[in-house]
Scaffold this active site. Sequence first.
Site, PDB file in Angstrom:
ATOM      1  N   SER A   1     -28.392  -5.772  28.739  1.00 43.85           N
ATOM      2  CA  SER A   1     -29.625  -6.057  29.481  1.00 43.85           C
ATOM      3  C   SER A   1     -30.756  -5.252  28.851  1.00 43.85           C
ATOM      4  O   SER A   1     -30.526  -4.147  28.346  1.00 43.85           O
ATOM      5  CB  SER A   1     -29.472  -5.639  30.943  1.00 43.85           C
ATOM      6  OG  SER A   1     -30.732  -5.635  31.588  1.00 43.85           O
TER       7      SER A   1
ATOM      8  N   TYR B   1     -27.235   1.190  36.516  1.00 44.45           N
ATOM      9  CA  TYR B   1     -27.101  -0.131  35.883  1.00 44.45           C
ATOM     10  C   TYR B   1     -27.589  -0.057  34.439  1.00 44.45           C
ATOM     11  O   TYR B   1     -26.906  -0.531  33.514  1.00 44.45           O
ATOM     12  CB  TYR B   1     -27.913  -1.164  36.677  1.00 44.45           C
ATOM     13  CG  TYR B   1     -27.887  -2.545  36.064  1.00 44.45           C
ATOM     14  CD1 TYR B   1     -26.752  -3.346  36.159  1.00 44.45           C
ATOM     15  CD2 TYR B   1     -28.993  -3.052  35.391  1.00 44.45           C
ATOM     16  CE1 TYR B   1     -26.722  -4.616  35.590  1.00 44.45           C
ATOM     17  CE2 TYR B   1     -28.978  -4.316  34.823  1.00 44.45           C
ATOM     18  CZ  TYR B   1     -27.850  -5.089  34.924  1.00 44.45           C
ATOM     19  OH  TYR B   1     -27.822  -6.342  34.364  1.00 44.45           O
TER      20      TYR B   1
HETATM   21  N1  LIG Z   1     -29.420 -12.268  35.923  1.00 46.37           N
HETATM   22  C1  LIG Z   1     -30.114 -11.300  35.338  1.00 46.37           C
HETATM   23  O1  LIG Z   1     -31.296 -11.071  35.657  1.00 46.37           O
HETATM   24  C2  LIG Z   1     -29.475 -10.466  34.275  1.00 46.37           C
HETATM   25  C3  LIG Z   1     -30.323  -9.705  33.433  1.00 46.37           C
HETATM   26  C4  LIG Z   1     -29.748  -8.916  32.469  1.00 46.37           C
HETATM   27  C5  LIG Z   1     -28.382  -8.903  32.286  1.00 46.37           C
HETATM   28  N2  LIG Z   1     -27.580  -9.652  33.103  1.00 46.37           N
HETATM   29  C6  LIG Z   1     -26.127  -9.563  32.913  1.00 46.37           C
HETATM   30  O2  LIG Z   1     -25.580 -10.855  32.760  1.00 46.37           O
HETATM   31  C7  LIG Z   1     -24.216 -10.859  33.162  1.00 46.37           C
HETATM   32  C8  LIG Z   1     -23.948 -12.041  34.091  1.00 46.37           C
HETATM   33  O3  LIG Z   1     -24.734 -11.866  35.245  1.00 46.37           O
HETATM   34  P1  LIG Z   1     -25.325 -13.054  36.122  1.00 46.37           P
HETATM   35  O4  LIG Z   1     -26.770 -12.810  36.234  1.00 46.37           O
HETATM   36  O5  LIG Z   1     -24.833 -14.351  35.645  1.00 46.37           O
HETATM   37  O6  LIG Z   1     -24.685 -12.636  37.527  1.00 46.37           O
HETATM   38  P2  LIG Z   1     -23.978 -13.476  38.684  1.00 46.37           P
HETATM   39  O7  LIG Z   1     -24.623 -14.798  38.822  1.00 46.37           O
HETATM   40  O8  LIG Z   1     -23.925 -12.562  39.842  1.00 46.37           O
HETATM   41  O9  LIG Z   1     -22.516 -13.693  38.082  1.00 46.37           O
HETATM   42  C9  LIG Z   1     -21.670 -12.594  37.879  1.00 46.37           C
HETATM   43  C10 LIG Z   1     -20.300 -13.105  37.461  1.00 46.37           C
HETATM   44  O10 LIG Z   1     -19.432 -11.976  37.343  1.00 46.37           O
HETATM   45  C11 LIG Z   1     -18.304 -12.198  38.179  1.00 46.37           C
HETATM   46  N3  LIG Z   1     -17.840 -10.934  38.747  1.00 46.37           N
HETATM   47  C12 LIG Z   1     -18.528 -10.067  39.549  1.00 46.37           C
HETATM   48  N4  LIG Z   1     -17.741  -9.048  39.919  1.00 46.37           N
HETATM   49  C13 LIG Z   1     -16.529  -9.269  39.335  1.00 46.37           C
HETATM   50  C14 LIG Z   1     -15.296  -8.583  39.358  1.00 46.37           C
HETATM   51  N5  LIG Z   1     -15.127  -7.446  40.046  1.00 46.37           N
HETATM   52  N6  LIG Z   1     -14.260  -9.094  38.652  1.00 46.37           N
HETATM   53  C15 LIG Z   1     -14.404 -10.245  37.964  1.00 46.37           C
HETATM   54  N7  LIG Z   1     -15.538 -10.942  37.900  1.00 46.37           N
HETATM   55  C16 LIG Z   1     -16.593 -10.465  38.584  1.00 46.37           C
HETATM   56  C17 LIG Z   1     -18.779 -13.142  39.273  1.00 46.37           C
HETATM   57  O11 LIG Z   1     -17.719 -13.943  39.776  1.00 46.37           O
HETATM   58  P3  LIG Z   1     -16.861 -13.684  41.122  1.00 46.37           P
HETATM   59  O12 LIG Z   1     -17.797 -13.240  42.186  1.00 46.37           O
HETATM   60  O13 LIG Z   1     -16.213 -15.012  41.334  1.00 46.37           O
HETATM   61  O14 LIG Z   1     -15.867 -12.623  40.727  1.00 46.37           O
HETATM   62  C18 LIG Z   1     -19.715 -14.040  38.496  1.00 46.37           C
HETATM   63  O15 LIG Z   1     -18.984 -15.055  37.837  1.00 46.37           O
HETATM   64  C19 LIG Z   1     -23.984  -9.497  33.823  1.00 46.37           C
HETATM   65  O16 LIG Z   1     -23.323  -8.639  32.910  1.00 46.37           O
HETATM   66  C20 LIG Z   1     -25.382  -8.986  34.097  1.00 46.37           C
HETATM   67  O17 LIG Z   1     -25.452  -7.577  34.151  1.00 46.37           O
HETATM   68  C21 LIG Z   1     -28.102 -10.439  34.091  1.00 46.37           C
END
Ligand SMILES: NC(=O)c1ccc[n+]([C@@H]2O[C@H](COP(=O)([O-])OP(=O)(O)OC[C@H]3O[C@@H](n4cnc5c(N)ncnc54)[C@H](OP(=O)(O)O)[C@@H]3O)[C@@H](O)[C@H]2O)c1
Length: 262
Positions: free
Chosen positions: A140, A153
């Site tokens: 990120s 984070y």
């Molecule tokens: N969205 C943003 O603004 C943003 C910005 C920068 C970086 N990121 C990074 O992008 C990545 C994906 O995030 P996203 O935005 O797509 O978030 P999201 O929509 O909340 O999805 C997170 C995913 O991780 C899974 N997950 C969460 N806890 C878990 C656990 N304990 N074990 C296994 N799986 C788990 C969730 O599935 P389940 O709940 O089914 O387990 C879901 O599939 C992350 O690493 C995040 O830090 C996101």
Amino acid sequence: MTTLPTVLITGASTGIGAIYAERFAQRGHDLVLVARDHGRLQTLANRLRSEHNVAIDVLQADLTQLGDLARVEARLRDDASIGILINNAGAAQAGSFIEQSTDSIAHLVALNTTALVRLASAIAPRLAKSGGGAIINIGSVVGLAPEFGMSVYGATKAFVLFLSQGLSLELSPQGVYVQAVLPAATRTEIWDRAGIDINTLSDIMEAGDLVDAALVGFDRREPVTIPPLQEGERWNALQAARQGLLSQIKQSVVAQRYQAPV
Ligand SMILES: NC(=O)c1ccc[n+]([C@@H]2O[C@H](COP(=O)([O-])OP(=O)(O)OC[C@H]3O[C@@H](n4cnc5c(N)ncnc54)[C@H](OP(=O)(O)O)[C@@H]3O)[C@@H](O)[C@H]2O)c1
């Protein structure tokens, strides 16, 4: 015709991970989808199987539980068809450091760093031995900016960037491509899950645009891909400044400004 590698994606049940699943299925790759929510993984897998005629396995796992994590590690170690790991599962947390509980901090660190590095460690020796494959780690831009006020984070994401750059240096000579992807605020459930109102954010990228841009970087074999960074030269300048420091670090000589007055 060469067989495309299977792609194992963590956090594939929604958000960025689910879009990666869609895009790699479109490209004809078989998939292994990992997350906790089995129902959502199955629904996605059924749709992608029928739309793209690829084989998809679902692996339900909570990556903060060492037993579950070990099952995913074993799959990465033993399944020679898996040639690409997307370390995407992650979470964020609202509040200041003092407001966050010690346990919630440890949970975040376990998911965003321990699980990620264990999975990379499980697959890397096999990929290096085979002389190919790729590891994509989702970091990120928060990992570049303590000023954003998300200290834990951001620290986990700084870990992801450092690890990715280090692994890229170690593994690229052996034919293994390592990519760090650094999104900025992207429209997914992560905000809601962290208790942060997405409407308080002024700028937000669509998750599909983010993944498509990350795949442009992937196809170019770029070590670090920052889709929201408008001027790529700024990243190159930052890396050059950092590397410039290294020649200044002399192990045996205390810098003059720290020499005790005689
Ligand atoms: N969205 C943003 O603004 C943003 C910005 C920068 C970086 N990121 C990074 O992008 C990545 C994906 O995030 P996203 O935005 O797509 O978030 P999201 O929509 O909340 O999805 C997170 C995913 O991780 C899974 N997950 C969460 N806890 C878990 C656990 N304990 N074990 C296994 N799986 C788990 C969730 O599935 P389940 O709940 O089914 O387990 C879901 O599939 C992350 O690493 C995040 O830090 C996101």
